[in-house]
Design a protein around this motif. Structure first.
Motif, PDB file in Angstrom:
ATOM      1  N   ALA A  28      11.023   7.530  -7.732  1.00  0.00           N
ATOM      2  CA  ALA A  28      10.226   8.742  -7.050  1.00  0.00           C
ATOM      3  C   ALA A  28      11.952   9.452  -6.719  1.00  0.00           C
ATOM      4  O   ALA A  28      11.781  10.567  -5.748  1.00  0.00           O
ATOM      5  CB  ALA A  28       9.940   8.731  -5.756  1.00  0.00           C
ATOM      6  N   LEU A  81       0.819  -1.129   0.035  1.00  0.00           N
ATOM      7  CA  LEU A  81       0.101  -0.258  -0.283  1.00  0.00           C
ATOM      8  C   LEU A  81       1.252   1.718  -0.186  1.00  0.00           C
ATOM      9  O   LEU A  81       0.648   2.597  -0.335  1.00  0.00           O
ATOM     10  CB  LEU A  81      -0.842  -0.267   1.523  1.00  0.00           C
ATOM     11  CG  LEU A  81      -1.973  -0.795   1.290  1.00  0.00           C
ATOM     12  CD1 LEU A  81      -2.775  -0.906   2.604  1.00  0.00           C
ATOM     13  CD2 LEU A  81      -2.659  -1.167   0.297  1.00  0.00           C
ATOM     14  N   TYR A  82       2.103   1.203   0.236  1.00  0.00           N
ATOM     15  CA  TYR A  82       3.147   2.250   0.082  1.00  0.00           C
ATOM     16  C   TYR A  82       3.238   3.226  -0.990  1.00  0.00           C
ATOM     17  O   TYR A  82       3.911   2.383  -0.955  1.00  0.00           O
ATOM     18  CB  TYR A  82       4.390   1.776   1.152  1.00  0.00           C
ATOM     19  CG  TYR A  82       5.422   3.086   1.002  1.00  0.00           C
ATOM     20  CD1 TYR A  82       4.599   4.242   1.229  1.00  0.00           C
ATOM     21  CD2 TYR A  82       6.285   3.285   0.273  1.00  0.00           C
ATOM     22  CE1 TYR A  82       5.565   5.587   1.042  1.00  0.00           C
ATOM     23  CE2 TYR A  82       7.108   4.190   0.715  1.00  0.00           C
ATOM     24  CZ  TYR A  82       7.010   5.230   0.592  1.00  0.00           C
ATOM     25  OH  TYR A  82       7.310   6.394   1.019  1.00  0.00           O
ATOM     26  N   ARG A  83       2.616   4.083  -0.921  1.00  0.00           N
ATOM     27  CA  ARG A  83       2.817   5.113  -2.524  1.00  0.00           C
ATOM     28  C   ARG A  83       3.603   6.277  -1.601  1.00  0.00           C
ATOM     29  O   ARG A  83       3.835   7.037  -0.770  1.00  0.00           O
ATOM     30  CB  ARG A  83       1.679   5.949  -2.823  1.00  0.00           C
ATOM     31  CG  ARG A  83       1.083   4.861  -3.448  1.00  0.00           C
ATOM     32  CD  ARG A  83       1.924   3.797  -4.590  1.00  0.00           C
ATOM     33  NE  ARG A  83       0.889   2.616  -5.594  1.00  0.00           N
ATOM     34  CZ  ARG A  83       0.630   1.507  -4.600  1.00  0.00           C
ATOM     35  NH1 ARG A  83       1.697   1.297  -3.677  1.00  0.00           N
ATOM     36  NH2 ARG A  83       0.281   0.635  -5.644  1.00  0.00           N
ATOM     37  N   PRO A  84       5.183   6.592  -2.307  1.00  0.00           N
ATOM     38  CA  PRO A  84       6.120   7.228  -2.183  1.00  0.00           C
ATOM     39  C   PRO A  84       5.721   9.407  -1.985  1.00  0.00           C
ATOM     40  O   PRO A  84       4.802   9.152  -3.151  1.00  0.00           O
ATOM     41  CB  PRO A  84       7.512   7.846  -3.107  1.00  0.00           C
ATOM     42  CG  PRO A  84       7.303   5.757  -3.535  1.00  0.00           C
ATOM     43  CD  PRO A  84       5.746   5.895  -3.292  1.00  0.00           C
ATOM     44  N   GLU A  85       6.049   9.739  -0.876  1.00  0.00           N
ATOM     45  CA  GLU A  85       5.613  11.138  -1.653  1.00  0.00           C
ATOM     46  C   GLU A  85       6.600  11.992  -1.127  1.00  0.00           C
ATOM     47  O   GLU A  85       7.598  11.767  -0.573  1.00  0.00           O
ATOM     48  CB  GLU A  85       4.091  11.087   0.094  1.00  0.00           C
ATOM     49  CG  GLU A  85       3.213  10.836  -0.563  1.00  0.00           C
ATOM     50  CD  GLU A  85       1.987  10.535   1.117  1.00  0.00           C
ATOM     51  OE1 GLU A  85       2.217  11.484   1.554  1.00  0.00           O
ATOM     52  OE2 GLU A  85       1.245   9.990   0.701  1.00  0.00           O
ATOM     53  N   ASP A 119       9.376  12.526   2.433  1.00  0.00           N
ATOM     54  CA  ASP A 119       9.393  10.708   2.626  1.00  0.00           C
ATOM     55  C   ASP A 119      10.848  11.010   3.224  1.00  0.00           C
ATOM     56  O   ASP A 119      11.607  10.874   2.200  1.00  0.00           O
ATOM     57  CB  ASP A 119       8.389  10.079   2.043  1.00  0.00           C
ATOM     58  CG  ASP A 119       7.715   9.656   2.680  1.00  0.00           C
ATOM     59  OD1 ASP A 119       6.500  10.828   3.442  1.00  0.00           O
ATOM     60  OD2 ASP A 119       6.440   9.191   2.088  1.00  0.00           O
ATOM     61  N   ARG A 142       9.656   1.564  -6.771  1.00  0.00           N
ATOM     62  CA  ARG A 142       8.898   2.411  -6.864  1.00  0.00           C
ATOM     63  C   ARG A 142       9.748   3.854  -6.613  1.00  0.00           C
ATOM     64  O   ARG A 142       9.530   4.798  -6.421  1.00  0.00           O
ATOM     65  CB  ARG A 142       7.482   2.872  -5.700  1.00  0.00           C
ATOM     66  CG  ARG A 142       6.063   1.738  -6.945  1.00  0.00           C
ATOM     67  CD  ARG A 142       5.061   1.606  -6.470  1.00  0.00           C
ATOM     68  NE  ARG A 142       5.150   0.948  -5.411  1.00  0.00           N
ATOM     69  CZ  ARG A 142       4.454   0.017  -4.935  1.00  0.00           C
ATOM     70  NH1 ARG A 142       4.666  -0.739  -5.696  1.00  0.00           N
ATOM     71  NH2 ARG A 142       4.651  -0.170  -2.910  1.00  0.00           N
ATOM     72  N   GLU A 155       6.099  -7.703  -4.616  1.00  0.00           N
ATOM     73  CA  GLU A 155       6.038  -7.364  -3.793  1.00  0.00           C
ATOM     74  C   GLU A 155       7.499  -5.993  -3.841  1.00  0.00           C
ATOM     75  O   GLU A 155       7.204  -4.850  -3.615  1.00  0.00           O
ATOM     76  CB  GLU A 155       4.784  -7.979  -3.069  1.00  0.00           C
ATOM     77  CG  GLU A 155       5.433  -7.996  -1.591  1.00  0.00           C
ATOM     78  CD  GLU A 155       4.570  -8.134  -0.604  1.00  0.00           C
ATOM     79  OE1 GLU A 155       3.229  -7.340  -0.148  1.00  0.00           O
ATOM     80  OE2 GLU A 155       4.678  -9.821  -0.455  1.00  0.00           O
ATOM     81  N   LEU A 195       8.485  -2.402  -4.865  1.00  0.00           N
ATOM     82  CA  LEU A 195       8.189  -1.655  -3.994  1.00  0.00           C
ATOM     83  C   LEU A 195      10.113  -0.493  -4.077  1.00  0.00           C
ATOM     84  O   LEU A 195       9.730   0.626  -4.992  1.00  0.00           O
ATOM     85  CB  LEU A 195       8.228  -2.034  -2.543  1.00  0.00           C
ATOM     86  CG  LEU A 195       8.251  -0.705  -1.243  1.00  0.00           C
ATOM     87  CD1 LEU A 195       7.293   0.329  -1.833  1.00  0.00           C
ATOM     88  CD2 LEU A 195       8.760  -1.268  -0.008  1.00  0.00           C
TER      89      LEU A 195
END
Length: 490
Positions: A148, A112-116, A119, A144, A137, A141
């Motif tokens: 980012a 569920l983690y999406r970089p912002e 972070d 991603r 998975e 990750l």
């Protein structure tokens, strides 16, 4: 931070044995996890004071336990934090389960983690305990986070990195910083692990040094003077040039003499008492025009060499730089089978079709040093080079045992190996040493140390270290000529 154990490199299996021995001695294992987690939290707050959110990734083992403790300390400090876990955290056991129970944040599934923006990722997924490729998975990750550009602080090792070999197991984080405990692992120094770890810090979490040293194999260590200074010859006032050794470097033909001269001057500056270039008659003038302190001797063929070898003071040789590949090189090596020899470059490649012919010549006390880069290593040891199950240290040691030689397996993470199983990982070489002729200088330095009486393995290790120091002094943009000028004796 710690320094008492800074010379050691422990494999993940050895570190696990240290943990077990510490517990068996009565040390509370959870107290060690508590110290590790608090060190991680303190480090990430120090390194990233402007972080908008700390993203803590917790794995299914004790690496995840360290991350849960760090998360608790970050929460208590008032930092913004989000926690993600791999697998079912209710299945955690022992210290890791206790660490999770003490953390107020129960977290979310890893996917569920999406970089912002803002972070900072704290990677506590696997550490050094990974022995297989990362799950899909985790690979997704890592992709991603990498895309980012999110900074990563790795706990023990960036997840996806093999702590024993430094290899990437499918995919791995590229950390800005890595925090490990008590000692480093080989994977912290071997490529590409060294680059993926970023800046490495080692923290003492309270395991007594006697326990760590008792479980350490001591077979793999960093190449520093501590590893070989005990065999250095004592400096004496009453000496002369022959006591300091006579090094002979073989020259190539008239249009290929420069490599031998760089080896020769490097051997002289490394401390050999005198150095001679043995050159074909047609190359004597070309060499003489550039030499002063280096002597010259004509040697055109194997019989001429064998006649010269009646002088028993001639014990140490370098063959390969600019020499040429073929029968002449093989014949010269066979004539030198009872002497000390650094075999480099063309000398190595001359035996690519029958390596066993070379190995059969150098039985008994090791007196041969081989200095292959990746391609040359594969020519002499194709089966070892092609075994993907082996790391660079494993390959170097296997090659040293087969050849009964000290192996200098060159690269950004040069490994020096002995037939008795010892191995050193070199770390002081700057990137700008990767230039034409640098290997010729290295061969000469090792030859100069061999001539002074160092055993083959120690001469190789000390030579690699001196080579790195010379590169540091010469600086960026060096040429091999610049490098040779900067060689210093031990």
């Amino acid at each position: 931070m710690m320094s008492d154990l800074s010379d050691l490199l422990l494999t993940p299996a050895e570190m696990a044995a240290v943990d077990a021995a510490a517990a068996a001695s009565g040390i509370d294992s959870f107290s060690l996890m508590e110290r590790a987690g608090s060190a991680i939290a303190a480090a990430v707050l120090r390194l990233h004071p402007g972080a908008q959110r700390f993203v803590v990734l917790c794995g299914p083992g004790n690496n995840g336990g360290d991350a849960y403790v760090a998360a608790r300390h970050l929460q208590e400090s008032g930092a913004a934090l989000t926690l993600f876990h791999l697998g079912d955290p209710s299945r955690l056991k022992g210290d890791a389960a206790r660490a999770r129970a003490g953390c107020a944040s129960q977290g979310q599934e890893l996917g569920l983690y999406r970089p912002e923006p803002g972070d900072v990722v704290m990677d506590g997924l696997f550490g050094a305990g990974l022995g297989r490729e990362v799950p899909a998975e985790v690979r997704a990750l890592i992709g991603r986070v990498t895309d980012a550009g999110i900074p990563v602080l790795a706990i023990d090792l960036p997840s996806g990195l093999d702590g024993r070999t430094g290899k990437v197991l499918g995919a791995a984080f590229r950390a800005q910083n890595t925090i490990t405990f008590m000692t480093r692992k080989p994977g912290h120094l071997l490529m590409p692990g060294r680059e993926l770890c970023g800046h490495l810090e080692v923290f003492d979490i309270g395991i007594p040094a006697r326990i760590v040293r008792a479980e350490a194999g001591g077979v793999i260590v960093e190449n520093t003077p501590e590893a070989w200074k005990g065999v250095l010859p004592a400096e004496q006032l009453e000496t002369h040039k022959y006591k300091r050794g006579h090094l002979v470097v073989f020259s190539g033909e008239a249009d290929k003499t420069g490599a031998a001269r760089m080896s020769a001057i490097s051997g002289l500056k490394a401390g050999a008492g005198l150095v001679t270039i043995a050159a074909p008659g047609a190359a004597m003038v070309a060499n003489a025009a550039h030499l002063t302190a280096i002597m010259l001797h004509p040697v055109d063929d194997k019989p001429q060499l064998e006649g010269w070898l009646a002088d028993k003071r001639l014990q140490t040789f370098v063959l390969g730089p600019g020499f040429g590949i073929g029968d002449r090189a093989r014949g010269f090596v066979s004539a030198l089978a009872e002497r000390h020899l650094v075999l480099d470059a063309d000398g190595i490649s001359s035996f690519k079709d029958d390596p066993d012919q070379l190995f059969a010549l150098f039985k008994g006390e090791p007196r041969l040093v081989l200095t292959p880069h990746e391609g040359e290593f594969a020519r002499l040891f194709p089966d070892i080079a092609g075994d993907d199950a082996l790391g660079k240290v494993d390959k170097a040691v296997a090659a040293a045992r087969r050849a009964n030689a000290a192996i200098v397996y060159k690269g950004a993470d040069t490994v020096i190996a002995s037939p008795d199983g010892r191995a050193l990982i070199n770390t002081n070489a700057p990137a700008w040493l990767a230039t034409a002729g640098s290997g010729d200088v290295l061969a000469g330095i090792i030859g100069g140390l061999l001539a002074q009486g160092l055993p083959a393995f120690e001469a190789a290790a000390a030579g690699v270290w001196l080579h790195g120091e010379a590169g540091q002094r010469a600086g960026k943009g060096l040429t091999a000529e610049d490098l040779a000028v900067e060689v210093r004796p031990l």
